[in-house]
Design an enzyme around this catalytic site. Sequence first.
Site, PDB file in Angstrom:
ATOM      1  N   CYS A  66       0.870  -1.378  -0.020  1.00 37.50           N
ATOM      2  CA  CYS A  66       0.161  -0.091   0.173  1.00 37.50           C
ATOM      3  C   CYS A  66       0.784   1.285   0.195  1.00 37.50           C
ATOM      4  O   CYS A  66       1.679   1.333   0.849  1.00 37.50           O
ATOM      5  CB  CYS A  66      -0.960   0.032   1.135  1.00 37.50           C
ATOM      6  SG  CYS A  66      -1.947   1.427   1.219  1.00 37.50           S
ATOM      7  N   CYS A  70       0.587   4.524   7.260  1.00 37.01           N
ATOM      8  CA  CYS A  70       0.220   4.326   8.507  1.00 37.01           C
ATOM      9  C   CYS A  70       1.008   3.532   9.370  1.00 37.01           C
ATOM     10  O   CYS A  70       1.459   2.515   9.119  1.00 37.01           O
ATOM     11  CB  CYS A  70      -1.347   3.469   8.236  1.00 37.01           C
ATOM     12  SG  CYS A  70      -2.313   4.432   6.933  1.00 37.01           S
ATOM     13  N   CYS A  73       0.619  -0.307  10.417  1.00 38.62           N
ATOM     14  CA  CYS A  73       0.183  -1.228   9.441  1.00 38.62           C
ATOM     15  C   CYS A  73       1.230  -2.063   8.594  1.00 38.62           C
ATOM     16  O   CYS A  73       2.053  -1.655   8.118  1.00 38.62           O
ATOM     17  CB  CYS A  73      -0.584  -0.543   8.259  1.00 38.62           C
ATOM     18  SG  CYS A  73      -1.634  -1.653   7.174  1.00 38.62           S
ATOM     19  N   CYS A 109     -16.729  -9.027   5.594  1.00 37.43           N
ATOM     20  CA  CYS A 109     -15.836  -7.817   5.294  1.00 37.43           C
ATOM     21  C   CYS A 109     -14.662  -8.328   4.488  1.00 37.43           C
ATOM     22  O   CYS A 109     -13.610  -8.738   4.785  1.00 37.43           O
ATOM     23  CB  CYS A 109     -15.408  -7.380   6.371  1.00 37.43           C
ATOM     24  SG  CYS A 109     -14.535  -5.725   6.282  1.00 37.43           S
ATOM     25  N   CYS A 140     -19.615  -5.999   3.687  1.00 35.25           N
ATOM     26  CA  CYS A 140     -18.997  -4.903   4.024  1.00 35.25           C
ATOM     27  C   CYS A 140     -17.559  -4.872   3.300  1.00 35.25           C
ATOM     28  O   CYS A 140     -16.783  -6.085   2.836  1.00 35.25           O
ATOM     29  CB  CYS A 140     -18.635  -5.052   5.311  1.00 35.25           C
ATOM     30  SG  CYS A 140     -17.586  -3.600   6.253  1.00 35.25           S
ATOM     31  N   CYS A 200     -19.219   2.094   8.601  1.00 35.33           N
ATOM     32  CA  CYS A 200     -18.510   1.084   9.500  1.00 35.33           C
ATOM     33  C   CYS A 200     -17.402   2.231   9.865  1.00 35.33           C
ATOM     34  O   CYS A 200     -16.666   2.215   8.961  1.00 35.33           O
ATOM     35  CB  CYS A 200     -18.190  -0.120   9.011  1.00 35.33           C
ATOM     36  SG  CYS A 200     -17.161  -0.844  10.320  1.00 35.33           S
ATOM     37  N   ARG A 272     -17.652  -2.881  17.880  1.00 36.28           N
ATOM     38  CA  ARG A 272     -17.078  -3.939  17.656  1.00 36.28           C
ATOM     39  C   ARG A 272     -15.695  -3.868  18.340  1.00 36.28           C
ATOM     40  O   ARG A 272     -14.657  -3.177  17.940  1.00 36.28           O
ATOM     41  CB  ARG A 272     -16.845  -4.224  16.104  1.00 36.28           C
ATOM     42  CG  ARG A 272     -16.228  -5.412  15.748  1.00 36.28           C
ATOM     43  CD  ARG A 272     -16.326  -5.931  14.246  1.00 36.28           C
ATOM     44  NE  ARG A 272     -17.277  -5.571  13.761  1.00 36.28           N
ATOM     45  CZ  ARG A 272     -17.749  -4.797  12.831  1.00 36.28           C
ATOM     46  NH1 ARG A 272     -16.954  -4.062  12.462  1.00 36.28           N
ATOM     47  NH2 ARG A 272     -19.182  -4.881  12.381  1.00 36.28           N
TER      48      ARG A 272
END
Length: 325
Positions: A66, A70, A73, A109, A140, A200, A272
């Site tokens: 990616c 972040c 991550c 998801c 999702c 979400c 969640r």
Amino acid sequence: MTATAAPEAATPRLVPAPRCTTESLVALFELPFNDLMFKAQQIHRQHHAANAVQLSTLLSIKTGGCSEDCGYCSQSAHHGEVEREALLEVDAVVAAAQAAKDKGATRFCMGAAWRGPKDKDLDRVTDMIAAVKALGLETCVTLGMLKQGQAERLKASGLDYYNHNLDTAPEFYGQVITTHDQAERFDTLGQVREAGIKVCCGGIVGLGETRRARAALLAELANLNPPPESVPINKLVPMPGTPLENAPPLDPFEFVRTVAVARICMPESLVRLSAGRQEMSDELQALCFLAGANSIFYGDKLLTADNPEADRDEALFARLGLTAA
Ligand code: SAM
Ligand code: DTB
Ligand code: SF4
């Protein structure tokens, strides 16, 4: 002369309404633990079944590489160490979704390590959504930031929820992520709402943020108009190679307090208990359920990190008298 009423302006969506402030949430965080838990449990029981927990299963449909940085991550090209994997074929996704359904999940998801999807990528993702929906599961996806028109395509394919987190407090965001800012996240959330997809949206704690920053994140979430239908609270899973690999662990009671404050300020949302359960004892998870968590990720993998085996969750639910919803 008869006065004609001016046409009512369309209600702006996602415009923060001053329903809760960082200060009011800091005050909740500072309550004695028992008082906070009692308040959270009272609100929980007014809005939700006391002992039901919704089960969502995750699948990484495109892994690693990616462009974003972040700091938590494992999938960032800047520091991630996971093995990269191209966008999965639809058949593989359908097989995983069927297996999740057979195990008792009600929502599936699909997550992709993208800054955002290209229109061409969406062709296959919309096929995945339609096929998963056809199995009778809620759908999702979490694909990063969307461009105009993409949310409508997702909605048309049968998407129920779009996951897109605000992740951390605005004042801390730039210390963890530099390749995009929170304003861009709000923009995507607006597009998702406008397309009629449920939101979400939650965050991640244990990054070294202050209590005030945790309160500020929850205030941002609660002040979305309307608040997100689903609020994932992730506890940092320290991933090898990431800048946050050695972040000092968050006090477990502070994590429970975060769940309780989320429950109080977003009474109707599903809260969640998301990443980080593998590292939690059964007793700590029980406190999180008592604090108002009523959804989990179910299945032995999150995206790249481990999650408890289904057997362990089944045993935990039996010990606590919880029912899967
Ligand atoms: N790329 C998309 C995005 O950032 O929106 C979707 C996938 S991203 C992995 C989804 C969420 O996972 C992040 O917003 C973050 O809250 C959470 N997450 C990522 N790495 C994590 C970690 N190591 N521990 C806990 N949560 C994590
Ligand atoms: C969310 O808030 N948590 C999930 C889901 N949305 C996509 C992802 C958790 C990722 C945990 C780290 C990993 O598996 O790499
Ligand atoms: Fe990319 Fe999402 Fe990971 Fe950030 S959290 S690096 S956007 S996959």
